[in-house]
Structures are given as C-alpha cells and as structure tokens.
Design an enzyme around this catalytic site. Sequence first.
Site, PDB file in Angstrom:
ATOM      1  N   CYS A  86       0.807  -1.225   0.000  1.00 59.61           N
ATOM      2  CA  CYS A  86       0.000   0.000   0.000  1.00 59.61           C
ATOM      3  C   CYS A  86       0.841   1.277   0.000  1.00 59.61           C
ATOM      4  CB  CYS A  86      -0.923   0.021   1.214  1.00 59.61           C
ATOM      5  SG  CYS A  86      -2.154  -1.289   1.227  1.00 59.61           S
ATOM      6  N   HIS A 347      -8.995   3.573  -2.654  1.00 59.82           N
ATOM      7  CA  HIS A 347      -7.630   3.129  -2.374  1.00 59.82           C
ATOM      8  C   HIS A 347      -7.100   2.282  -3.537  1.00 59.82           C
ATOM      9  CE1 HIS A 347      -4.079   1.711  -0.534  1.00 59.82           C
ATOM     10  NE2 HIS A 347      -4.569   0.756   0.243  1.00 59.82           N
ATOM     11  N   CYS A 377      -0.202   2.586   6.399  1.00 58.83           N
ATOM     12  CA  CYS A 377       0.345   1.277   6.717  1.00 58.83           C
ATOM     13  C   CYS A 377       0.458   0.492   5.421  1.00 58.83           C
ATOM     14  CB  CYS A 377      -0.540   0.542   7.723  1.00 58.83           C
ATOM     15  SG  CYS A 377      -2.194   0.123   7.125  1.00 58.83           S
TER      16      CYS A 377
END
Length: 391
Positions: A86, A347, A377
């Site tokens: 990510c 996202h 994170c």
Amino acid sequence: MPDALIVASARTPIGRAHKSSPVDVDAYQLAEIAVGTAIARSGIPATDLDDIVVAESMQGGGVIARNIALRLGHTAIPGLADNRHCAAGLSAIQIAASGIRAGMDHVVVAGGAESLSSSPRLLKSTPASAGNYEPWMPPSHPETPDAPLFDMSITVGENTARIAGVTRAAADEWAFHSHQRAAASIAAGWFEEEIVPVEVSDGEGGTRQFAVDEHPRPDTSLERLAALPVLHPELEGATVTAGNAAGLNDAAAAVVIVSDEYAAAHGLVPLARILSWGSVGLEPVKTGLAPTLAIPKALDRAGMAIGDVDLFEINEAFCSVAVASSRQLGLDHAIVNVNGSGCGLGHPIAATGTRMVVTMLAELRRRRANVGCVSMCAGGGMGSALVFELV
C-alpha cells in the site's frame, strides 16, 4: 545537499474496480496518462529526465515505468518498479527524492498505478514438481493465526481496532466523515486542478471523458453504515464492515521532482519541497499501527513536531487505522483526511501514496497552509510517511 522539489503533479480520477468507468483501462494506460500529463505540466523536455519510478502492487510484476517511457517515446529513460504494497506510491517519491538529494539525478518522475479491475491471475504449483497449478498470490508475510495472509480485514482492520480500542461506532463515524468530505471536495471542484480526464467507453460504442472520482457515496449516513453486517461476526467485538474499509479501486498518479539547482537554472516555479520521510517495520499483527511510528520518524528527521504540521492524511485502509493513529498521535480530526481518504475517496493500492501527495499539495495551496504529512500502513507489517512544505 540539493533540495528535492516537486514542480508538477497529476492524477487520474479514481474508479471503482470491476464496475468502474475505467474498467477496461489497464494500469499501464492509467500510468501513461498520469506520467505523461505530469511531464507536460512541468514543461521539462524529456531529454532532461533521468528516470521514471512507478509503483505497482497487484499487476503481476514487470516494470510499468519502462513500458510507459517507451509508450511516451522516451527511449533513453530507463524506468524503475517498486513495491511496498500500500505504501509503494510513497516509496516511489522517496526513491526519486533520494537520487536527487544524493546529487545523482536532477529530474525524476515518480508515481504509482493500480487497476484492480485488470489485475492478472497468477498460478503456482506447490511443490513445483507436482505440476499442479492453482491460483496464487505473493505472500506479504508468514501466515499466523492472528495475522492471516489474505484477509487484511483481520490482519489490519480488526487487530488495529482490538489493540487500540477502536469501536465499531468510532470506525463508522470516521467512514461517514470520509465520504462526506470526499463528496464535498468533489462538489466544490477542489480536485479539478489535479485530475486529468481519462477517455473511457460510454457503453454504446463511443467514448466519454471520465473526470470525477466515483467511489464516494454522498448519500451514506451513520444509520446506513451501522446497518451493514460485520465481515467477521465470529469475532467478539468485530468492527470491520464493507462501509468502514477502503474500496477496491483503479487509478494512477505522478509527480515530477527536480533538484533546486535544476529548478533555478531553468526558471521553474516549485510547488513544494520534500523535507523528510520515514519507513518502518513491525509485527504483521500490528500493521495498522505503522503510521504511529512512521509519522514521528519522518518528523524527527525534518526536525519538526506534530504541531508543526498543518494537514495530515492517514490512509484509511480500514477506518480503525486512521482512528487509532489519530488518537495515539494526538491529532485533531479537523486536520486529518480533510478530503477523505481510502474509505471515502478510494484506495487504488500502488497509486494511493502518490495520490495522497497530489491531493495534499492542492489542499495546502487552497488553504494557504504550509506543511503536510501523509502516511499509511502497508501489508506485511510496514508503514511509511512523507513530510513536505509548500514553496
């Protein structure tokens, strides 16, 4: 040491994976649009570019950056891929800034691209000698009962809520604000300057311009969010639902970073100066708490404190992450995720880190603020943060 300056930025709108407007526009095409537009907006000739760094996470490997360099006709630009799950889009910027601050490069394009709609399906035989090929994904960490490999709703979302004491109601409230803030930003036209439209099918044999993020749900409410079932009812005190988790999305984003010497020599007006960054590792079960370590690390490297930052964005992989991080760092929700984030805005995994920077640049200018910090994170027990200031 040279300063690393951002002189241009661009991103595509964020689509909903599998049913989005850009469903048939793959990660390579999305990256080509974002990178090409960022270069054009910078006004820098391609012959001056030292490299292109493009993050990729769920695209099966390869080097998207080199591919799009060739698509754009920039044969002499090599291209580099990076993957920190990510946080890969943030890492791309950090890699580019490192080369510039080391004096090795003068102009680097950094970004990320993701198309979960068109992610390839991988096969692997275990053991290899069996020749029994089954669906497979690269493992982010060794499997443990409390940190399952392929269920981030437990490994990240539920574990973070349990460790930090985040309730379902608190996660839902954050999700509601994320959607409301993203929708309000769209309605006010605040994203228009950063977005480059994407030509997509109109479903009738023609094409149309996709120019508006389509993930936010402006009509959602706390009551609707509260009515959604938790993903793991077998867990006591379960908090994660489809409503307070990040979306599955498609998008790309890019920035052009130059040295201060190059900017001065070519009369460029910089948007921002990259001050510092910090990345961390921790136990996979604590993945969602990574911003609580990465943000202080990055700020310390800049000689700054929490109170020196005007705006934060902490990616909402799950809203429990943003709630926990804000509480533990003492952040006022009024200056965190002011345009929404992973839950409300979407996202697109490898693109998100760069998208956060692109959006923060515009928001700081709009508010006439100065310092921004973005953090997230990342799978496997990782996290990263970047600090920058407007120039």
